[in-house]
Design a protein around this motif. Sequence first.
Motif, PDB file in Angstrom:
ATOM      1  N   LEU A 184      -1.472  17.524 -11.381  1.00  0.00           N
ATOM      2  CA  LEU A 184      -0.451  16.654 -11.953  1.00  0.00           C
ATOM      3  C   LEU A 184      -0.175  15.442 -11.076  1.00  0.00           C
ATOM      4  N   ASP A 185       0.277  14.359 -11.707  1.00  0.00           N
ATOM      5  CA  ASP A 185       0.700  13.175 -10.987  1.00  0.00           C
ATOM      6  C   ASP A 185       1.925  13.489 -10.141  1.00  0.00           C
ATOM      7  N   ALA A 186       2.172  12.624  -9.133  1.00  0.00           N
ATOM      8  CA  ALA A 186       3.230  12.892  -8.166  1.00  0.00           C
ATOM      9  C   ALA A 186       4.600  13.045  -8.815  1.00  0.00           C
ATOM     10  N   THR A 187       4.949  12.144  -9.724  1.00  0.00           N
ATOM     11  CA  THR A 187       6.282  12.214 -10.336  1.00  0.00           C
ATOM     12  C   THR A 187       6.410  13.434 -11.230  1.00  0.00           C
ATOM     13  N   VAL A 188       5.349  13.751 -11.991  1.00  0.00           N
ATOM     14  CA  VAL A 188       5.369  14.935 -12.853  1.00  0.00           C
ATOM     15  C   VAL A 188       5.433  16.193 -11.991  1.00  0.00           C
ATOM     16  N   ALA A 189       4.646  16.212 -10.909  1.00  0.00           N
ATOM     17  CA  ALA A 189       4.632  17.367 -10.014  1.00  0.00           C
ATOM     18  C   ALA A 189       6.022  17.619  -9.429  1.00  0.00           C
ATOM     19  N   ARG A 190       6.680  16.546  -9.045  1.00  0.00           N
ATOM     20  CA  ARG A 190       8.016  16.714  -8.461  1.00  0.00           C
ATOM     21  C   ARG A 190       8.986  17.300  -9.484  1.00  0.00           C
ATOM     22  N   ARG A 191       8.912  16.841 -10.733  1.00  0.00           N
ATOM     23  CA  ARG A 191       9.793  17.369 -11.773  1.00  0.00           C
ATOM     24  C   ARG A 191       9.525  18.854 -12.020  1.00  0.00           C
ATOM     25  N   ILE A 192       8.232  19.242 -11.990  1.00  0.00           N
ATOM     26  CA  ILE A 192       7.890  20.644 -12.195  1.00  0.00           C
ATOM     27  C   ILE A 192       8.436  21.505 -11.058  1.00  0.00           C
ATOM     28  N   LEU A 193       8.285  21.042  -9.824  1.00  0.00           N
ATOM     29  CA  LEU A 193       8.791  21.797  -8.678  1.00  0.00           C
ATOM     30  C   LEU A 193      10.316  21.855  -8.682  1.00  0.00           C
ATOM     31  N   ASP A 194      10.954  20.757  -9.098  1.00  0.00           N
ATOM     32  CA  ASP A 194      12.419  20.761  -9.224  1.00  0.00           C
ATOM     33  C   ASP A 194      12.860  21.794 -10.258  1.00  0.00           C
ATOM     34  N   LEU A 195      12.111  21.871 -11.363  1.00  0.00           N
ATOM     35  CA  LEU A 195      12.435  22.829 -12.420  1.00  0.00           C
ATOM     36  C   LEU A 195      12.323  24.259 -11.904  1.00  0.00           C
ATOM     37  N   ILE A 196      11.255  24.560 -11.180  1.00  0.00           N
ATOM     38  CA  ILE A 196      11.094  25.907 -10.608  1.00  0.00           C
ATOM     39  C   ILE A 196      12.246  26.212  -9.667  1.00  0.00           C
ATOM     40  N   ASP A 197      12.661  25.227  -8.870  1.00  0.00           N
ATOM     41  CA  ASP A 197      13.797  25.413  -7.960  1.00  0.00           C
ATOM     42  C   ASP A 197      15.090  25.718  -8.716  1.00  0.00           C
ATOM     43  N   GLU A 198      15.307  24.981  -9.805  1.00  0.00           N
ATOM     44  CA  GLU A 198      16.507  25.189 -10.605  1.00  0.00           C
ATOM     45  C   GLU A 198      16.541  26.607 -11.176  1.00  0.00           C
ATOM     46  N   LEU A 199      15.417  27.037 -11.738  1.00  0.00           N
ATOM     47  CA  LEU A 199      15.352  28.372 -12.327  1.00  0.00           C
ATOM     48  C   LEU A 199      15.546  29.449 -11.258  1.00  0.00           C
ATOM     49  N   ARG A 200      14.992  29.210 -10.080  1.00  0.00           N
ATOM     50  CA  ARG A 200      15.145  30.175  -8.982  1.00  0.00           C
ATOM     51  C   ARG A 200      16.616  30.280  -8.573  1.00  0.00           C
ATOM     52  N   THR A 201      17.276  29.130  -8.462  1.00  0.00           N
ATOM     53  CA  THR A 201      18.682  29.123  -8.047  1.00  0.00           C
ATOM     54  C   THR A 201      19.569  29.802  -9.082  1.00  0.00           C
ATOM     55  N   GLU A 202      19.321  29.505 -10.356  1.00  0.00           N
ATOM     56  CA  GLU A 202      20.159  30.055 -11.429  1.00  0.00           C
ATOM     57  C   GLU A 202      19.972  31.559 -11.596  1.00  0.00           C
ATOM     58  N   GLN A 203      18.714  32.017 -11.485  1.00  0.00           N
ATOM     59  CA  GLN A 203      18.414  33.403 -11.830  1.00  0.00           C
ATOM     60  C   GLN A 203      18.171  34.299 -10.625  1.00  0.00           C
ATOM     61  N   GLY A 204      18.155  33.712  -9.412  1.00  0.00           N
ATOM     62  CA  GLY A 204      17.893  34.511  -8.225  1.00  0.00           C
ATOM     63  C   GLY A 204      16.465  34.997  -8.139  1.00  0.00           C
ATOM     64  N   THR A 205      15.559  34.300  -8.832  1.00  0.00           N
ATOM     65  CA  THR A 205      14.159  34.708  -8.861  1.00  0.00           C
ATOM     66  C   THR A 205      13.471  34.397  -7.532  1.00  0.00           C
ATOM     67  N   ALA A 206      12.644  35.316  -7.067  1.00  0.00           N
ATOM     68  CA  ALA A 206      11.810  35.063  -5.894  1.00  0.00           C
ATOM     69  C   ALA A 206      10.536  34.365  -6.356  1.00  0.00           C
ATOM     70  N   VAL A 207       9.990  33.496  -5.506  1.00  0.00           N
ATOM     71  CA  VAL A 207       8.806  32.728  -5.868  1.00  0.00           C
ATOM     72  C   VAL A 207       7.720  32.904  -4.806  1.00  0.00           C
ATOM     73  N   LEU A 208       6.517  33.287  -5.280  1.00  0.00           N
ATOM     74  CA  LEU A 208       5.331  33.271  -4.427  1.00  0.00           C
ATOM     75  C   LEU A 208       4.543  32.032  -4.836  1.00  0.00           C
ATOM     76  N   LEU A 209       4.560  31.007  -3.990  1.00  0.00           N
ATOM     77  CA  LEU A 209       3.923  29.728  -4.283  1.00  0.00           C
ATOM     78  C   LEU A 209       2.546  29.697  -3.623  1.00  0.00           C
ATOM     79  N   VAL A 210       1.506  29.705  -4.436  1.00  0.00           N
ATOM     80  CA  VAL A 210       0.133  29.674  -3.942  1.00  0.00           C
ATOM     81  C   VAL A 210      -0.338  28.228  -3.976  1.00  0.00           C
ATOM     82  N   THR A 211      -0.677  27.662  -2.813  1.00  0.00           N
ATOM     83  CA  THR A 211      -1.038  26.250  -2.777  1.00  0.00           C
ATOM     84  C   THR A 211      -1.894  25.911  -1.566  1.00  0.00           C
ATOM     85  N   HIS A 212      -2.722  24.853  -1.728  1.00  0.00           N
ATOM     86  CA  HIS A 212      -3.421  24.310  -0.564  1.00  0.00           C
ATOM     87  C   HIS A 212      -2.752  23.017  -0.106  1.00  0.00           C
ATOM     88  N   ASP A 213      -1.684  22.614  -0.804  1.00  0.00           N
ATOM     89  CA  ASP A 213      -0.979  21.375  -0.506  1.00  0.00           C
ATOM     90  C   ASP A 213       0.122  21.648   0.505  1.00  0.00           C
TER      91      ASP A 213
END
Length: 543
Positions: A184-213
């Motif tokens: 994804l492009d940088a701006t789209v990528a940031r929005r996606i990561l922000d969304l995952i953060d929001e869902l994690r904060t709201e629901q208390g979900t743990a996240v395993l982030l697999v990345t080479h970045d």
Amino acid sequence: MTLLTISDLVVSYTADRARREALHGISLGIAEGEVTALVGESGSGKTTTAQAVLGLLPAGARIDAGTIALGDQEISGWSQRRLATVRGAHIGLIPQDPVSSLDPVRTIGTQVGEIFRLHGERDRGTIRTKVLELLERVGIDDPVRRAAQYPHQLSGGMRQRVLIATAVALRPRLLIADEPTSALDATVARRILDLIDELRTEQGTAVLLVTHDLAVAASRADHLVVLNGGRVVESGAARTILQNPQDAYTRQLLADAPALAAEGFRRIPAPLYLREAAVVAAERVNAIEATALTKSFATRGASDFRAVDDVSFAVRRGTTHALVGESGSGKTTTARIISGFLRPDSGTAIVSEREVTALSARELRDYRRTLQLVYQNPFSSLDPRQRIESIVAEPLHNFGIGTRSERRTRAAELIERVALPASVLNRTAAELSGGQRQRVAIARALAASPEVLVLDEAVSALDVTVQARILELLVGLQHELALTYLFISHDLAVVRSLSHTVSVMQRGRIVESGTTEAIFTQPTHDYTKELLGAVPSRSEVLA
């Protein structure tokens, strides 16, 4: 409370009728509401670890030792039938590629609704209501219309949001995000990561982030687990590891990450400014001059789509000019006009004193000796069955350059120039790694001694350390051979490290141009500021 616990996990594959270990005693834990990033190069064991947690190891793979526990339940020994009750309900997955992960012949609404049907919901009205609520929750505009559309009718960012909607539909306790923004492009990528953060904060979900970045991991994770060769080489609090890495491999990963590198800029070579007026008059200073280019495409049932709209820029000889912008901004269409693959509706493109837009078919063929392309994916741009010597020498054969013996000698010289051993000449592309293949692609592009290379996302498919070596190679070749590069990229950190000048494109138009230093340090257009704001800076990450 620790939600996921992996202890001494050993996984092996069947390879050439023998067992080969892919994971050698992996251990890690993730607490509720926390983000743990699993980082490393291709082949380090990241995806195998995630697959083992989900019980989705490929055929021929098996867990030989160790345990995986979700809360206080050990799930590593469960049957596939029992694991199916966990997937979706307790563990959600956001896969890497939204194109291959969505069924092209089923609507978005049908595919998101499937997760509810699989877990027992039968009322169509209830399912539809839940689907629309989910699509709206993940930021998809006009969910009623989008639910009736097919994947190809959505942008890459929207398709990734659909996958997130499916992954969080049943409010899982653990979310596994496997390279969720790599395409994804940088701006789209940031929005996606922000969304995952929001869902994690709201629901208390743990996240395993697999990345080479490393920049993504550094900016989003509470903890880092660094894998190399199927082993954990370093693990701990993200900030501690980033500020004081202990393992040599971790230090190399951090050194090679463009977004985490020292924020220097390449200067335009001085000789271009110091030539006497008579020399400049005899030889064009610019290798590429694009003037007022426009290109439109017909669309069914609507007015024509203008992909390139009055685009003008110039690239000095021996320098690198980057075209940046989100998908659909017109970068690739502009590059294809410069390369002679598309004719513009109006405007001119002059490359090495030849007006590309006026060339005949015969002249265009000869023009390929002046300009060559290096594509994004080294796995699809090379014939996997062909010997490397034949691949590199192919342009020489096509242009009738040299005898067979001379072409073999030239191929060997080029392979040495791109820092590959001579032994690869007799191997096939299928036997090489991604980085080796991209070096072969560069060698092939150099075979006919071009003056200009168009690099279309040429390093975006590579791991960070491989990417760093390819960038070093490109800089070295530019100095040695006085090459001019037109660099197409959505990775602004790479653009910063490689380019001398930049044009920022939005909706087919150039909204800002200048030296790389000026664009990155003093942007004037709001869109440029938005693009740059989406890239984690070294100072932000290491603060």
